[in-house]
Design a protein around this motif. Structure first.
Motif, mmCIF file in Angstrom:
data_model
loop_
_atom_site.group_PDB
_atom_site.id
_atom_site.type_symbol
_atom_site.label_atom_id
_atom_site.label_comp_id
_atom_site.label_asym_id
_atom_site.label_seq_id
_atom_site.Cartn_x
_atom_site.Cartn_y
_atom_site.Cartn_z
ATOM 1 N N LEU A 70 -2.240 -0.943 -5.605
ATOM 2 C CA LEU A 70 -3.182 -0.903 -4.489
ATOM 3 C C LEU A 70 -4.171 -2.061 -4.565
ATOM 4 C CD1 LEU A 70 -3.904 2.930 -4.377
ATOM 5 C CD2 LEU A 70 -2.513 1.622 -2.779
ATOM 6 N N GLY A 99 2.215 1.661 -3.473
ATOM 7 C CA GLY A 99 1.153 2.094 -4.381
ATOM 8 C C GLY A 99 0.857 3.575 -4.251
ATOM 9 N N LEU A 146 0.823 -1.211 0.000
ATOM 10 C CA LEU A 146 0.000 0.000 0.000
ATOM 11 C C LEU A 146 0.858 1.264 0.000
ATOM 12 C CD1 LEU A 146 -2.853 -0.976 2.487
ATOM 13 C CD2 LEU A 146 -3.022 -0.720 0.011
#
Length: 141
Positions: A44, A23, A20
């Motif tokens: 993500l 991303g 995450l």
């Protein structure tokens, strides 16, 4: 018989946080460097898919109670709206405006409409990828 997958679940919690973070970094750096909404959205979505593969769908939906079809729709709306707003000011479609703002914590920061467009693309990609794979998993079960 319940499968003991403590190692997988523990490693997934750490790896999802790393994915995450990467991303978001891809998304933010996208208008200046390689990356952007599409590649950031795919990264993500891969973190969410790792959660779905490690835990069951109901468990993930308790922690992340989003309808990914609505997220995809919101993303399309955000991308189109940020592209069409310049037309209200007698500019061309997709004409991007930018400005420098002083934010309390970050100081002088340059913000542009490209960031809103890229956010729309990222939300669309996340919503579509997760919806497609959840639909496929429902058909298999």
């Amino acid at each position: 018989m319940k499968i003991n997958d403590v190692i997988l679940r523990t490693v997934t919690k750490i790896v999802v946080f790393i994915i995450l973070t990467f991303g978001v970094e891809l998304f933010i750096s996208g208008h200046n460097d390689p990356g952007g909404g599409f590649s950031g959205g795919l990264v993500l979505a891969s973190a969410l898919l790792l959660l779905y593969m490690t835990y069951d769908i109901e468990t993930v939906h308790k922690g992340i109670p989003f309808d990914f079809k609505k997220i995809a729709g919101l993303g399309v709306f955000l991308a189109v709206a940020s592209s069409a707003v310049p037309m209200l000011f007698s500019n061309q479609f997709l004409n991007q405006a930018k400005g420098e703002f002083v934010l309390p914590v970050f100081g002088a920061t340059e913000l542009s409409m490209v960031l809103l467009f890229e956010a729309g693309v990222a939300l669309t990609v996340v919503g579509v990828v997760v919806t497609i794979l959840l639909t496929i998993s429902e058909d298999v079960s």
